[in-house]
Write a protein that holds these residues in place. Structure first.
Motif, PDB file in Angstrom:
ATOM      1  N   ILE A 172       0.827  -1.205   0.000  1.00 18.24           N
ATOM      2  CA  ILE A 172       0.000   0.000   0.000  1.00 18.24           C
ATOM      3  C   ILE A 172       0.862   1.255   0.000  1.00 18.24           C
ATOM      4  N   GLY A 173       2.144   1.103   0.433  1.00 18.72           N
ATOM      5  CA  GLY A 173       3.029   2.256   0.561  1.00 18.72           C
ATOM      6  C   GLY A 173       4.252   2.158  -0.330  1.00 18.72           C
ATOM      7  N   TYR A 174       4.787   3.331  -0.652  1.00 16.76           N
ATOM      8  CA  TYR A 174       6.015   3.451  -1.448  1.00 16.76           C
ATOM      9  C   TYR A 174       6.939   4.418  -0.737  1.00 16.76           C
ATOM     10  N   SER A 175       8.231   4.075  -0.652  1.00 22.62           N
ATOM     11  CA  SER A 175       9.239   5.033  -0.229  1.00 22.62           C
ATOM     12  C   SER A 175      10.371   5.015  -1.248  1.00 22.62           C
ATOM     13  N   GLY A 176      10.827   6.202  -1.612  1.00 21.81           N
ATOM     14  CA  GLY A 176      11.846   6.332  -2.650  1.00 21.81           C
ATOM     15  C   GLY A 176      11.858   7.747  -3.173  1.00 21.81           C
ATOM     16  N   THR A 177      12.558   7.963  -4.276  1.00 16.43           N
ATOM     17  CA  THR A 177      12.555   9.291  -4.878  1.00 16.43           C
ATOM     18  C   THR A 177      11.258   9.488  -5.666  1.00 16.43           C
ATOM     19  N   PRO A 178      10.806  10.729  -5.809  1.00 15.94           N
ATOM     20  CA  PRO A 178       9.613  10.957  -6.629  1.00 15.94           C
ATOM     21  C   PRO A 178       9.840  10.611  -8.091  1.00 15.94           C
ATOM     22  N   ASP A 179      11.075  10.781  -8.545  1.00 18.29           N
ATOM     23  CA  ASP A 179      11.389  10.467  -9.942  1.00 18.29           C
ATOM     24  C   ASP A 179      11.167   8.990 -10.232  1.00 18.29           C
ATOM     25  N   PHE A 180      11.660   8.126  -9.327  1.00 22.15           N
ATOM     26  CA  PHE A 180      11.516   6.693  -9.587  1.00 22.15           C
ATOM     27  C   PHE A 180      10.066   6.249  -9.459  1.00 22.15           C
ATOM     28  N   LEU A 181       9.300   6.903  -8.603  1.00 20.57           N
ATOM     29  CA  LEU A 181       7.879   6.562  -8.512  1.00 20.57           C
ATOM     30  C   LEU A 181       7.198   6.796  -9.856  1.00 20.57           C
ATOM     31  N   LYS A 182       7.518   7.909 -10.492  1.00 18.07           N
ATOM     32  CA  LYS A 182       6.929   8.187 -11.819  1.00 18.07           C
ATOM     33  C   LYS A 182       7.408   7.159 -12.846  1.00 18.07           C
ATOM     34  N   ILE A 183       8.703   6.833 -12.805  1.00 21.07           N
ATOM     35  CA  ILE A 183       9.233   5.824 -13.728  1.00 21.07           C
ATOM     36  C   ILE A 183       8.484   4.505 -13.547  1.00 21.07           C
ATOM     37  N   SER A 197      -2.257  -1.103  -6.003  1.00 25.48           N
ATOM     38  CA  SER A 197      -2.319  -1.238  -4.543  1.00 25.48           C
ATOM     39  C   SER A 197      -1.638  -0.069  -3.841  1.00 25.48           C
ATOM     40  N   ILE A 198      -0.686   0.577  -4.519  1.00 26.53           N
ATOM     41  CA  ILE A 198       0.069   1.676  -3.902  1.00 26.53           C
ATOM     42  C   ILE A 198      -0.828   2.901  -3.789  1.00 26.53           C
ATOM     43  N   LYS A 199      -1.083   3.334  -2.571  1.00 25.10           N
ATOM     44  CA  LYS A 199      -1.994   4.454  -2.319  1.00 25.10           C
ATOM     45  C   LYS A 199      -1.325   5.637  -1.636  1.00 25.10           C
ATOM     46  N   ARG A 200      -0.168   5.419  -1.017  1.00 22.46           N
ATOM     47  CA  ARG A 200       0.512   6.525  -0.366  1.00 22.46           C
ATOM     48  C   ARG A 200       2.018   6.363  -0.511  1.00 22.46           C
ATOM     49  N   ALA A 201       2.720   7.492  -0.388  1.00 21.04           N
ATOM     50  CA  ALA A 201       4.161   7.474  -0.613  1.00 21.04           C
ATOM     51  C   ALA A 201       4.838   8.510   0.269  1.00 21.04           C
ATOM     52  N   LEU A 202       6.029   8.191   0.706  1.00 18.60           N
ATOM     53  CA  LEU A 202       6.909   9.166   1.348  1.00 18.60           C
ATOM     54  C   LEU A 202       8.137   9.275   0.458  1.00 18.60           C
ATOM     55  N   GLN A 213       3.828  16.509  -8.364  1.00 14.78           N
ATOM     56  CA  GLN A 213       2.902  16.231  -7.264  1.00 14.78           C
ATOM     57  C   GLN A 213       1.492  15.983  -7.791  1.00 14.78           C
ATOM     58  N   GLU A 214       1.053  16.827  -8.706  1.00  9.42           N
ATOM     59  CA  GLU A 214      -0.300  16.705  -9.253  1.00  9.42           C
ATOM     60  C   GLU A 214      -0.451  15.438 -10.084  1.00  9.42           C
ATOM     61  N   GLU A 215       0.608  15.089 -10.830  1.00  9.45           N
ATOM     62  CA  GLU A 215       0.528  13.875 -11.647  1.00  9.45           C
ATOM     63  C   GLU A 215       0.428  12.629 -10.767  1.00  9.45           C
ATOM     64  N   ILE A 216       1.251  12.569  -9.723  1.00 12.25           N
ATOM     65  CA  ILE A 216       1.217  11.413  -8.816  1.00 12.25           C
ATOM     66  C   ILE A 216      -0.160  11.323  -8.148  1.00 12.25           C
ATOM     67  N   LYS A 217      -0.696  12.453  -7.736  1.00 10.28           N
ATOM     68  CA  LYS A 217      -2.011  12.467  -7.090  1.00 10.28           C
ATOM     69  C   LYS A 217      -3.099  12.007  -8.060  1.00 10.28           C
ATOM     70  N   SER A 218      -2.968  12.399  -9.334  1.00  6.32           N
ATOM     71  CA  SER A 218      -3.968  12.012 -10.331  1.00  6.32           C
ATOM     72  C   SER A 218      -3.988  10.499 -10.553  1.00  6.32           C
ATOM     73  N   ARG A 219      -2.925   9.833 -10.148  1.00  4.57           N
ATOM     74  CA  ARG A 219      -2.856   8.375 -10.293  1.00  4.57           C
ATOM     75  C   ARG A 219      -3.294   7.666  -9.007  1.00  4.57           C
ATOM     76  N   GLY A 220      -3.888   8.418  -8.092  1.00  7.11           N
ATOM     77  CA  GLY A 220      -4.470   7.819  -6.901  1.00  7.11           C
ATOM     78  C   GLY A 220      -3.517   7.622  -5.745  1.00  7.11           C
ATOM     79  N   ILE A 221      -2.385   8.324  -5.747  1.00  4.91           N
ATOM     80  CA  ILE A 221      -1.385   8.168  -4.693  1.00  4.91           C
ATOM     81  C   ILE A 221      -1.203   9.487  -3.944  1.00  4.91           C
ATOM     82  N   GLU A 222      -1.347   9.447  -2.632  1.00  8.61           N
ATOM     83  CA  GLU A 222      -1.070  10.611  -1.791  1.00  8.61           C
ATOM     84  C   GLU A 222       0.405  10.560  -1.397  1.00  8.61           C
TER      85      GLU A 222
END
Length: 409
Positions: A172-183, A197-202, A213-222
């Motif tokens: 449900i969670g992701y931790s890492g760089t924002p760049d890799f989350l987008k990749i 399943s990933i819904k939130r990230a630090l 930030q807006e793109e990640i949020k549009s994909r359902g991830i806070e």
């Protein structure tokens, strides 16, 4: 679930301040058991360091100094009293800088940041920070484990195998760089793999602009941001208020004028200096080289600790002019010699094939005589001639920049 990690986050700020500074003398005594701190603080009586004003009189230790200090007295430059074997893990960062991980559970103080980002005990977390030699992966791994989460130690890269893990374990969670989350999200969309399943990230370690930030949020991830270092672990973190970053407990954070150890006026941009109360590996006034500013008041989320704006650039603005280095410390020295001045900014430009320095200085009263006096001080301190431009009070931007290199590449 409660909204806060514990009641320490919402205590009265005066109580927090009193408790921090009541503990500081003992932390200083422990720090001075290490030879480097014993030398740097040899004239200091720890019992007298019980306020921010007293702390501000101690010397800063610049992170930029650590590589040379660690090379001279490996592995920790004489700033750690215990041997390497007394720690749980041993890392290195570029420089090199050598970092030990203490043996206690939440060694990097990151569980609070994860909790503020919505992570809860029992969550499965995909951790994509690197586990190889540097501490990033373990900072977030041990923090998540301290919170009670299960961790997938994925590290960066190898998206195909990560998809298999995500589809099997449904983190449900992701931790890492924002760049890799987008990749990861882009690659999953292209390969038609299910990472829903990933819904939130630090996220940390890279810029996180509004557009991303807006793109990640549009994909359902806070996604929430955290600011940390390999030396200190988690320094500050974003909360659901989305209004700056709350400084972590167990730390005393100061904001100082770049090139000095002098605290800035409230709200001014300056360099982050941190004192940690970890008795096993204390840091005393570690200047990180990063700029920020304090935000007024408490966070709307209810956490009462100091808030900062987040990362606002680098404090080390050293530049070379006519073959000689000019440093923020020198501009600060000019300010000390002329305390009637406000903000100072040295602007470096080119005229033909020649470097040109112009010192812009906020002055209440301007005169040709004072302008000439200030030009003489500029030459004395920097060993270089330059122009002086006197401007009105408040005319220079509050951005922490004291040297602006405006020469074209």
């Amino acid at each position: 679930m409660t909204d806060h990690y514990d009641d320490r986050e919402t205590r009265d700020p005066a109580q927090r301040e009193a408790e921090l500074f009541a503990r500081l003398p003992e932390v200083l005594r422990r720090a001075m058991a290490a030879p480097a701190y014993a030398d740097r603080l040899k004239d200091v009586d720890p019992a007298t360091i019980t306020s921010r004003a007293a702390l501000a009189r101690l010397p800063v230790l610049r992170k930029s100094e650590l590589p040379a200090l660690h090379r001279a007295a490996p592995p920790f430059g004489g700033f750690v009293a215990g041997p390497p074997g007394s720690f749980a893990r041993l890392f290195t960062s570029p420089g090199p800088i050598f970092e030990p991980e203490a043996a206690q559970g939440d060694a990097w103080r990151g569980a609070r940041a994860l909790f503020a980002a919505g992570f809860r005990p029992g969550d499965v977390v995909l951790n994509t920070f690197s586990y190889h030699l540097t501490p990033g992966g373990f900072i977030f791994d041990t923090s998540a484990r301290a919170l009670g989460c299960a961790v997938i130690p994925a590290g960066p890269g190898n998206t195909e195998q990560q998809f298999e893990l995500i589809e099997a374990y449904r983190p449900i969670g992701y931790s890492g760089t924002p760049d890799f989350l987008k990749i990861l999200l882009d690659a999953a969309a292209s390969a038609r793999r299910d990472v829903s399943s990933i819904k939130r990230a630090l996220v940390s370690g890279a810029a996180f602009p509004k557009s991303l930030q807006e793109e990640i949020k549009s994909r359902g991830i806070e996604a929430y941001q955290a600011f940390g270092t390999a030396d200190l672990g988690m320094v500050a973190f974003e909360t659901e208020a989305r209004d700056g970053m709350v400084v972590n407990e167990e730390l005393i954070l100061e904001i100082v004028r770049p090139g000095t150890g002098d605290p800035v006026a409230e709200g001014d941009v300056g360099e982050i200096v941190v004192t940690s109360l970890d008795p096993h590996h204390p840091w005393i006034r570690l200047a990180l080289g990063d700029l920020t500013a304090e935000l007024p008041g408490a966070s709307p989320c209810g956490r009462t600790n100091m808030r900062i704006k987040g990362w606002m650039g680098r404090a080390d603005q050293t530049t070379k002019v006519k073959g000689m280095f000019v440093r923020p410390e020198q501009i600060a020295e000019i300010g000390k010699r002329h305390p009637e001045l406000g903000r100072l900014r040295l602007v470096v430009t080119r005229s033909g094939e020649t470097d040109v320095m112009t010192l812009k200085a906020e002055a209440v009263a301007a005169s040709a005589a004072f302008q000439s006096e200030l030009a003489a001080t500029l030459r004395t301190v920097t060993k270089l001639g330059g122009n002086v431009e006197l401007v009105g009070a408040g005319a220079l931007p509050n951005d922490g920049k004291v040297i602006s290199d405006e020469r074209s590449a």
